[in-house]
Design a protein around this motif. Structure first.
Motif, PDB file in Angstrom:
ATOM      1  N   HIS A  16       0.835  -1.203   0.000  1.00  0.00           N
ATOM      2  CA  HIS A  16       0.000   0.000   0.000  1.00  0.00           C
ATOM      3  C   HIS A  16       0.870   1.255   0.000  1.00  0.00           C
ATOM      4  N   PRO A  17       0.619   2.161  -0.951  1.00  0.00           N
ATOM      5  CA  PRO A  17      -0.319   2.039  -2.078  1.00  0.00           C
ATOM      6  C   PRO A  17       0.259   1.152  -3.176  1.00  0.00           C
ATOM      7  N   PHE A  18      -0.597   0.327  -3.759  1.00  0.00           N
ATOM      8  CA  PHE A  18      -0.125  -0.590  -4.797  1.00  0.00           C
ATOM      9  C   PHE A  18       0.360   0.188  -6.013  1.00  0.00           C
ATOM     10  N   ILE A  19      -0.404   1.224  -6.404  1.00  0.00           N
ATOM     11  CA  ILE A  19       0.043   2.139  -7.468  1.00  0.00           C
ATOM     12  C   ILE A  19       0.298   3.486  -6.817  1.00  0.00           C
ATOM     13  N   PRO A  20       1.546   3.828  -6.491  1.00  0.00           N
ATOM     14  CA  PRO A  20       1.837   5.100  -5.838  1.00  0.00           C
ATOM     15  C   PRO A  20       1.365   6.274  -6.689  1.00  0.00           C
ATOM     16  N   PRO A  21       0.918   7.366  -6.054  1.00  0.00           N
ATOM     17  CA  PRO A  21       0.456   8.524  -6.823  1.00  0.00           C
ATOM     18  C   PRO A  21       1.565   9.117  -7.680  1.00  0.00           C
ATOM     19  N   SER A  22       1.166   9.647  -8.824  1.00  0.00           N
ATOM     20  CA  SER A  22       2.134  10.229  -9.753  1.00  0.00           C
ATOM     21  C   SER A  22       2.828  11.418  -9.117  1.00  0.00           C
ATOM     22  N   GLN A  23       4.119  11.570  -9.385  1.00  0.00           N
ATOM     23  CA  GLN A  23       4.875  12.708  -8.876  1.00  0.00           C
ATOM     24  C   GLN A  23       5.883  13.155  -9.921  1.00  0.00           C
ATOM     25  N   PRO A  24       6.147  14.469  -9.994  1.00  0.00           N
ATOM     26  CA  PRO A  24       7.085  14.969 -11.007  1.00  0.00           C
ATOM     27  C   PRO A  24       8.483  14.418 -10.793  1.00  0.00           C
ATOM     28  N   THR A  25       9.193  14.226 -11.895  1.00  0.00           N
ATOM     29  CA  THR A  25      10.557  13.723 -11.843  1.00  0.00           C
ATOM     30  C   THR A  25      11.529  14.888 -11.859  1.00  0.00           C
ATOM     31  N   PRO A  26      12.321  15.085 -10.812  1.00  0.00           N
ATOM     32  CA  PRO A  26      13.264  16.193 -10.795  1.00  0.00           C
ATOM     33  C   PRO A  26      14.427  15.945 -11.758  1.00  0.00           C
ATOM     34  N   ASN A  27      14.860  17.037 -12.410  1.00  0.00           N
ATOM     35  CA  ASN A  27      16.043  16.992 -13.285  1.00  0.00           C
ATOM     36  C   ASN A  27      15.929  15.937 -14.378  1.00  0.00           C
ATOM     37  N   ALA A  28      14.728  15.782 -14.920  1.00  0.00           N
ATOM     38  CA  ALA A  28      14.535  14.766 -15.967  1.00  0.00           C
ATOM     39  C   ALA A  28      14.112  15.394 -17.286  1.00  0.00           C
ATOM     40  N   GLY A  29      14.400  16.664 -17.467  1.00  0.00           N
ATOM     41  CA  GLY A  29      14.038  17.315 -18.716  1.00  0.00           C
ATOM     42  C   GLY A  29      15.073  17.038 -19.793  1.00  0.00           C
ATOM     43  N   GLY A  30      14.888  17.683 -20.950  1.00  0.00           N
ATOM     44  CA  GLY A  30      15.835  17.536 -22.038  1.00  0.00           C
ATOM     45  C   GLY A  30      15.913  16.117 -22.545  1.00  0.00           C
ATOM     46  N   SER A  31      17.147  15.679 -22.836  1.00  0.00           N
ATOM     47  CA  SER A  31      17.336  14.350 -23.406  1.00  0.00           C
ATOM     48  C   SER A  31      17.152  13.237 -22.385  1.00  0.00           C
ATOM     49  N   GLY A  32      17.034  13.565 -21.115  1.00  0.00           N
ATOM     50  CA  GLY A  32      16.839  12.554 -20.094  1.00  0.00           C
ATOM     51  C   GLY A  32      15.394  12.125 -19.941  1.00  0.00           C
ATOM     52  N   GLN A  33      14.444  12.831 -20.554  1.00  0.00           N
ATOM     53  CA  GLN A  33      13.037  12.465 -20.452  1.00  0.00           C
ATOM     54  C   GLN A  33      12.670  11.489 -21.557  1.00  0.00           C
ATOM     55  N   SER A  34      11.509  10.873 -21.407  1.00  0.00           N
ATOM     56  CA  SER A  34      11.071   9.927 -22.428  1.00  0.00           C
ATOM     57  C   SER A  34      10.729  10.675 -23.712  1.00  0.00           C
ATOM     58  N   LEU A  35      10.827   9.957 -24.822  1.00  0.00           N
ATOM     59  CA  LEU A  35      10.487  10.577 -26.105  1.00  0.00           C
ATOM     60  C   LEU A  35       9.026  11.004 -26.119  1.00  0.00           C
ATOM     61  N   LEU A  36       8.155  10.225 -25.454  1.00  0.00           N
ATOM     62  CA  LEU A  36       6.733  10.557 -25.414  1.00  0.00           C
ATOM     63  C   LEU A  36       6.496  11.888 -24.723  1.00  0.00           C
ATOM     64  N   SER A  37       7.120  12.087 -23.551  1.00  0.00           N
ATOM     65  CA  SER A  37       6.927  13.351 -22.835  1.00  0.00           C
ATOM     66  C   SER A  37       7.555  14.510 -23.593  1.00  0.00           C
ATOM     67  N   TRP A  38       8.668  14.260 -24.272  1.00  0.00           N
ATOM     68  CA  TRP A  38       9.315  15.310 -25.066  1.00  0.00           C
ATOM     69  C   TRP A  38       8.437  15.730 -26.238  1.00  0.00           C
ATOM     70  N   MET A  39       7.818  14.751 -26.920  1.00  0.00           N
ATOM     71  CA  MET A  39       6.959  15.046 -28.068  1.00  0.00           C
ATOM     72  C   MET A  39       5.663  15.721 -27.632  1.00  0.00           C
ATOM     73  N   ALA A  40       5.097  15.249 -26.507  1.00  0.00           N
ATOM     74  CA  ALA A  40       3.807  15.778 -26.053  1.00  0.00           C
ATOM     75  C   ALA A  40       3.951  17.089 -25.299  1.00  0.00           C
ATOM     76  N   GLY A  41       5.155  17.365 -24.803  1.00  0.00           N
ATOM     77  CA  GLY A  41       5.403  18.619 -24.114  1.00  0.00           C
ATOM     78  C   GLY A  41       4.939  18.652 -22.673  1.00  0.00           C
ATOM     79  N   PHE A  42       4.663  17.487 -22.066  1.00  0.00           N
ATOM     80  CA  PHE A  42       4.252  17.521 -20.665  1.00  0.00           C
ATOM     81  C   PHE A  42       5.439  17.209 -19.759  1.00  0.00           C
ATOM     82  N   SER A  43       5.321  17.580 -18.498  1.00  0.00           N
ATOM     83  CA  SER A  43       6.424  17.421 -17.555  1.00  0.00           C
ATOM     84  C   SER A  43       6.624  15.947 -17.218  1.00  0.00           C
ATOM     85  N   PRO A  44       7.866  15.483 -17.194  1.00  0.00           N
ATOM     86  CA  PRO A  44       8.143  14.089 -16.857  1.00  0.00           C
ATOM     87  C   PRO A  44       7.686  13.771 -15.438  1.00  0.00           C
ATOM     88  N   SER A  45       7.185  12.567 -15.250  1.00  0.00           N
ATOM     89  CA  SER A  45       6.733  12.142 -13.925  1.00  0.00           C
ATOM     90  C   SER A  45       7.015  10.662 -13.739  1.00  0.00           C
TER      91      SER A  45
END
Length: 541
Positions: free
Chosen positions: A229-258
């Motif tokens: 518990h919790p089995f699926i932890p709540p979503s939280q932003p990923t610090p310092n994961a912008g730029g090339s360190g983020q997923s291609l999906l988040s980079w293409m969609a323009g949303f903040s990595p989490s």
């Protein structure tokens, strides 16, 4: 000349084909396996293939990635991540099974793509597989070295930093002598023949599966349901994961990595996908299987089923024994037992890890040498590397070359980040194989298929979409490195392979009716369905 009569075309008389999507007929691919200079020895059964599959899949993932994925991406829901990754693999496995039973030729996805989509896609995936399997073998060998050095340290033996590689505490030059030695030793085993390799692998797989089962059974007694518990932890932003360190999906969609949340399950699935890499290597042993039409589908689907069950069970136990936030990134199983006061299990798990990573390294070396062999036989790489040892009937030159390269890489190069290339390369191979099944169903409906992928085109389309989804969840950096490797591959193909291709020069043409695969091989369906006696698989008298 009567219409439909086969025409023998000599290499010097055949006009070269300039098409980038020229295909090599299934009949010709099978006839090539019977050339005396290139014929491999058929020794493997369906049980050997399952052992090979389990041997390469049960390794890094079960001993390392379980903790990393749970702690950083999905929490206890990593169980679902393994299920997602297993479903993606199952969709691709159904496509692999049809291809492997229809085209029982070394080379796996490379050979399948050549027979269905064309030479350029086949080259791309072959080039990709060489990197994927060689890099994977080197990465796993380094992990094996770390576990061995840990066991040695427990016994009071510490290697000098200069030969300890990344596991040493010193600075400056360091060569991982244990990792390199493992690769070279396993290369020798592979040169001596598939029967010896199968026996060695059977012993190793038996040890590590026994350890995994003991971990599952023992761990059940130390589960604290509060850790779920919790089995699926709540979503939280990923610090310092912008730029090339983020997923291609988040980079293409323009949303903040989490991390965590529902999307965390899919991100973790793209990470633990590395744990499933290997079931497709069963297909690279097609030419060395006694009854490929029957045994290859059993080997592919059977090994994947066994491994998925074990992965789900282990991830369920380890996240129940210890809170996901406290799991170790490097040795989650051993540390989970230490956390509940059962430190004696740590050494048992380390022994299982050493055994597991040994078999993984050997089978990855086997797979990449067979892909290199198949590409060399087709003229896309230097032909000398398609020579088979006169006594052991193994592709010894390609095995030795790639073994030496992997040993050097394992000894010298830090590979933690580069290992992600293995994931994207395998997913890309799955995409092409899934597409190839649909193409070959349309272009060659006459081919005998010992195993047929159900619900075509639904299953192949779902496989393509699932693989692309996981690829989008890999980082931008991984995509950049993948593109660079492909660019290098294009340079090699257009500078060497395209002009020397046997299909392009007409050398591979014969009674099959040419590179396009439109002709009919002598013996018809026997060419694609024969070879079960372990001898001539060409279908000719």
């Amino acid at each position: 000349m009567r219409e439909g009569e086969p025409v023998a075309i000599r290499e010097s008389d055949a006009p070269p084909s300039g098409g980038l999507f020229r295909t090599k007929s299934v009949e010709q691919s099978i006839r090539d396996t019977d050339e005396p200079k290139h014929r491999l020895k058929k020794t493997l059964s369906w049980l050997d293939l399952i052992v090979f599959g389990v041997g390469v899949v049960i390794g890094t993932g079960i001993f390392v990635l379980t903790g990393t994925a749970a702690k950083n991406y999905a929490g206890p829901a990593v169980v679902l991540s393994f299920v997602v990754a297993g479903i993606v693999c199952a969709l691709a496995a159904l496509c692999y099974a049809e291809f492997a039973s229809t085209v029982p030729v070394a080379g796996s996805a490379y050979t399948f793509s050549y027979a269905s989509i064309g030479e350029l896609p086949a080259w791309i995936i072959g080039w990709d597989l060489i990197l994927e399997l060689a890099l994977g073998a080197s990465v796993v060998a380094v992990g094996w070295s770390g576990y061995v050095q840990s066991l040695l340290a427990s016994a009071g033996v510490k290697l000098p930093a200069v030969i300890a590689g990344g596991n040493g505490t010193g600075h400056g030059f360091s060569f991982d002598i244990l990792a390199a030695a493992l690769v070279l030793l396993l290369t020798v085993v592979l040169v001596f023949g598939m029967q010896l390799s199968a026996r060695v692998t059977s012993v190793i797989v038996g040890v590590k599966v026994a350890v995994v089962l003991m971990v599952i059974i023992a761990g059940l007694f130390f589960i604290d349901t509060g850790n779920y518990h919790p089995f699926i932890p709540p979503s939280q932003p990923t610090p310092n994961a912008g730029g090339s360190g983020q997923s291609l999906l988040s980079w293409m969609a323009g949303f903040s990595p989490s991390t965590f949340g529902v999307m965390g399950i899919f991100t973790a699935a793209s990470v633990v996908f590395f744990a499933f890499i290997g079931f497709d290597i069963v297909a690279t042993a097609a030419e060395e299987t006694r009854r490929p039409q029957r045994d290859l589908p059993i080997g592919i689907l059977g090994s994947l089923t066994v491994c998925t069950i074990l992965y789900v069970a282990v991830s369920f136990v380890v996240t129940g024994m210890q809170k996901y936030t406290q799991l170790s990134d490097s040795a989650p199983l051993a540390d989970a037992f230490k956390a509940v006061g059962q430190g004696a299990w740590a050494d048992v798990i380390s022994v299982g890890a050493v055994a597991g990573l040994t078999s993984v390294t050997m089978i990855l070396l086997l797979g990449q040498s067979r892909v290199f062999f198949a590409m060399s036989r087709d003229g896309l790489l230097p032909k000398a590397f398609s020579d088979v040892h006169p006594r052991f009937r193994t592709p010894w030159k390609s095995t030795v070359l790639m073994g030496v390269i992997c040993a050097i890489v394992a000894g010298l190069v830090p590979l933690e980040e580069l290992s992600k290339l293995v994931n994207i390369g395998t997913l890309f191979a799955f995409v092409l194989v899934s597409v190839g099944v649909m193409v070959l169903r349309r272009t060659r409906p006459d081919l005998p298929r010992a195993f047929r992928t159900p619900w075509v085109p639904v299953i192949p389309i779902l496989s393509v979409l699932a693989c692309l989804w996981l690829m989008l969840n890999l980082t931008v950096t991984t995509w950049e490195r993948f593109v660079i490797w492909l660019i290098i591959g294009f340079a090699v193909y257009f500078g060497y392979g395209h002009r020397r291709s046997r299909v392009g020069s007409g050398a591979a043409l014969g009674s099959a009716g040419g590179a396009g695969g439109t002709g009919r091989a002598e013996g018809g369906s026997t060419a694609a369905g024969g070879g079960e006696d372990g001898g001539n698989s060409s279908g000719t008298p």
